[in-house]
Design an enzyme around this catalytic site. Structure first.
Site, short mmCIF file in Angstrom:
data_model
loop_
_atom_site.label_atom_id
_atom_site.label_comp_id
_atom_site.label_asym_id
_atom_site.label_seq_id
_atom_site.Cartn_x
_atom_site.Cartn_y
_atom_site.Cartn_z
N SER A 1 34.87 7.84 -14.08
CA SER A 1 35.85 8.77 -13.52
C SER A 1 35.84 8.74 -11.99
O SER A 1 34.78 8.73 -11.36
CB SER A 1 35.57 10.19 -13.99
OG SER A 1 36.53 11.07 -13.47
N GLU B 1 37.40 -5.41 -0.86
CA GLU B 1 36.90 -6.72 -1.29
C GLU B 1 35.70 -6.59 -2.23
O GLU B 1 35.60 -7.31 -3.23
CB GLU B 1 36.52 -7.54 -0.05
CG GLU B 1 36.24 -9.00 -0.33
CD GLU B 1 35.84 -9.77 0.92
OE1 GLU B 1 36.73 -10.18 1.68
OE2 GLU B 1 34.63 -9.95 1.16
N ARG C 1 36.70 -4.43 3.60
CA ARG C 1 35.45 -4.86 2.96
C ARG C 1 35.18 -4.04 1.70
O ARG C 1 34.69 -4.57 0.70
CB ARG C 1 34.27 -4.73 3.94
CG ARG C 1 34.32 -5.58 5.21
CD ARG C 1 34.59 -7.04 5.01
NE ARG C 1 34.66 -7.79 6.26
CZ ARG C 1 35.77 -7.95 7.00
NH1 ARG C 1 36.92 -7.42 6.63
NH2 ARG C 1 35.74 -8.68 8.09
#
Lengths: 146, 146, 146, 146, 146, 146, 146, 146, 146, 146
Positions: C113, C90, C87
């Site tokens: 960064s 995703e 997840r």
């Protein structure tokens, strides 16, 4: 003894004796960069250099012989994940096409050798934070036609 | 206009005018390396530099605007096949672990920036055949803990 | 002792002593998130913090020394399969292009960064079911031109 | 009209009208982040929001209808190469295991939803250089047993 | 004890005692499907269920504790090769786009949860040869906009 | 006309006529699921069904003939990225080993056919939010020995 | 005992007793091809056949039981490298599309089962050098519509 | 004209003339299997056969010449997804090691040629449902030592 | 004993006895190239040659028998990383299409056998630095039509 | 004009004029192998050679200029599928480790250059069927130490 076991033995000895690659390199009469590379199993040492190295690190004949073997250079990760290694990969991927343009402009069709090759790393002071300068020095090899 | 079309327009103009990256770089007041990289779509130009470049190459507003766009840096080949590009990849893969050792020895835990970064390419004469020297200059960034 | 063995030793001690990352973090004076990361082998600790951690967990010198080593950050799965980790992957894949747009809108061409970086995780009560809020805080690094 | 053509039409209109995602978001009554995501084809808009957006950008019915379609969310690069996108990927890969530990510690076995989810991006001033703070806010979903 | 060793211990005990997943599931008060999944290391058990399971199979505390750990769900083969597993993969690949169409038609834009999820397997007699009916039951989660 | 062009023609007609798969399926005397699958190019229709479908959607002979062609079932993404499709993939990966156990327990060594196969999708009301129930119904095929 | 250890035990016994698959197959009343496949861990044996096989090879109960287990059929190399195995892969890749055409021409839309399947290998003398004839015999399974 | 365009022209002509591969093969004096393979671009035809084929299908010189070109045999999917093609791949993967054993037992160390090779497909009636029998006939090539 | 252990035993004996492949090849009456290949586990030896080899190297029956086994030729890296091996891969990739053109021009449609094959390696003096000449000698196999 | 269009123009002209690579090579004063390689876009020609080639083939200035461009050598298939190309790949994979051993034995640690490189292809008559002999001739490059 394989190269992996050799590297582990060297790393333990280096830590125990509190040595740096800088000092080991000086002791064997080679650069720190190349010495580290050979100790990590990515280059073979001459008999003489291997002897000096094992003397400095107090290591035995097996390490000395294994350092002289011609390595089978392998890496597991086609694209490295360690952030330091990835940045090197990214530099060559982002700037690779520009490097190709400039090298061809300077020398014609050919490549920069990764075999007849040396590299050097320096720390460069800078008011905004220190910098690292890596110098890659390879022979230009023109393509042969026949 | 996308970056690909922009690059093609620039390459045709550069060839027609028989210019080198060296000369183009000088004309826009930047290095040949960075100028080539921006023209290949891997960096964005300031409005002023883009204007100068289009002046030198006799190119129109569309190219000028496209040069200023922030690129989406992509490459198709995770491992490049062109021999010149592959050798760069190989240098970083064979010597990556040694570079990591030396950088950590010099500066501690951290990375060499590929963003706050510059590179320079020089031809070095040598009795055994000319050499190419590539200098990578990046800021050292220490890991933050919190 | 390598980082893997170190992590296993820490996990067993944490379980035996029934400690949480929250409590361990407080005891060593660092955040729970960073402390967990270092204990999982993805960051190096200062000598002082490592000492405190081994004191809290009743662990020996080997763990203390291994915590201080600079890790080689590796992960096996380019795309993670664990549902919680997937997840996260995703989120960054679906919203990555939007994040790029907004960051460029706010700061210009550059990156966020992952080195000069910190993250924080909070539980947020909600009548429809509790939520997790993850905060990613990284320095903006503008691209250098030269 | 597919989502790709829709995005291109929106980007051209946004540039011509010199609008920001911030302003477009305000005009349609949604966040800049979500608005950008829907315009990039990664979310579907309600009829009402799509109407407002096309009004702001002076776009026609085709764009309005395409914005409402349920997207097939796809990305080509399992691991992104653009440095900004890669850093997001790296954050989740380096810190993923630590996030998993902390989420389980706070809420038990389950995941953080990427569907019942929102994200926010802020610029944070800092004497050492400005920072970007990305907030991920997802519902915790416990695993069901049966 | 890790999940792999736990699974092996359970499989040996199940075989020795000549038990089925059906019977084990009944004994612990859960479905055969979920019980098998937890025993294969893909779900965590409550303390109470783990205790019952170890009672039925005559297994010790280590197994009981390991069953309660939150698993890191991993699979080695992105595309499974075992014919039974491949057919499941093929069903979802061939019919995935049709399932997406129908789910969106019934519920709008969103997904079917694999977390708030249960599955059931039945054997169905048929004159042309027995059939297997697999029922997947997941909560519909609509995408959030913000 | 290839299957891709056929699907696009059908989707436009379906949208223009404001039809659902449910209604189209009823009109051609097949399930909504199978009808959608054939229209998406993943199954071939009988001449009679194709005729009915083109009648309902007011489409010509080319679509009618293309619907009857035996498809070459291909998908580009071995692991799908669309969240709805990924969840289906995840269900089969997380629960695949458990399904294998239960199927073998019920029927012995063999597989569940993805060819002699049907699937059904229902919406199930639930006080905590509606659910989707997907039923996979395939013939059990025992391995042959010889 | 797992399938791998079982195979090794069988191979050693086969070599020691100087038996061929032909003879072992005859002794257990099955084909050489299927017998080899089951001994290599790619099929499960009935209790009776496993008993006969262990009798012929003088192997114990563990092998007998392991032969009866339903295998998880896995292979490491998606594309095999061994030249004999690669040629089989190449045959199916070069001639796959032609086989698909001919099977559909003979039987309509459907597949050739790899489960309700048998194979036979014969040596065929030929003046230009002996040939191998491999016969694949699988049930045709028509696609179901519903 | 490339092989792809050639195949499309042949497929349209074959459909228009309502011919089968069986009939086309007979007309050109070759097997249906090999004829289909050459028409799909995976083999080159002799000038004479190509002429006959274009006569039967009423196709022009361009097709005739393209049929004679030596193809570059390529396939996009290392592992095919079409169920019919996948089953062929699965047969060779599941039974490959057994085929290797039996071939070596019959002929010694060597391979079965995929070049000096022919294949035949027959439909075999069977009370439980018709079967397809595929015969692969290749020359055995022993490894050379020197 | 497997091929891997066999190779290790041979390498140690070769080193201890300070033998070269040249001398070992001469002693067993075969080329150095083929002998090395068989010792590295990529070819099988006749009983007679294996006996001679074990005599020269003072190795036992196990090695002698293992040398005679028909190997399963496998390699882990589809694209090798060792620079020497990569250059071989690059030669075949860069010049493969040209080799295909020339072979077809000389012999028609077919391939160069890698089974009925021999290779030879010579060192060639050259004023600019010594060269290596590798000769690949394979039987031309024309495609069969049927 | 890019290299792809250049190759297509050359192939059509070569076919129309019924020329062989042998004859074209002779006409431009280079080997057939290298000439084919440059025409396929894998090497750059000198201005003089390009002029001769376009004279022989009656091609215009665009082809002449494109032949002189330094190519970006790319190949799509890491492992080629065409049987002729695959056999070359297989030779280098099966015999690569043996070649490495023999090269190191003859010249020490280093590589065989693929840049300072030439190749030659001959047809060799043989009573058992004609053979192809491919000769690879590359400069040995020893690794540099520093």
């Amino acid at each position: 003894m394989n190269k992996l076991a050799m590297t582990q033995a060297i790393m333990v000895a280096k830590e125990t004796k509190e040595l740096t690659w800088q000092k080991i390199g000086e002791a064997v009469g080679m650069s720190a960069e190349w010495t580290a590379s050979a100790c990590l199993g990515m280059n073979s040492m001459s008999a003489e250099t291997a002897k000096k190295l094992c003397h400095v690190l107090d290591l035995g004949t097996e390490v000395e012989l294994t350092l002289q073997k011609y390595p089978n250079k392998q890496w597991d990760q086609a694209v490295p994940t360690d952030p330091l290694l990835y940045r090197l990969y990214e530099m060559m991927s982002v700037y690779g096409p520009a490097i190709k343009e400039i090298v061809h402009e300077k020398c014609g069709d050919g490549i920069v050798s990764a075999i007849d090759f040396a590299l050097n790393i320096e720390k460069k002071p800078d008011p905004k934070g220190e910098r690292i300068v890596i110098t890659l020095d390879g022979k230009f090899l023109p393509y042969k036609s026949w």
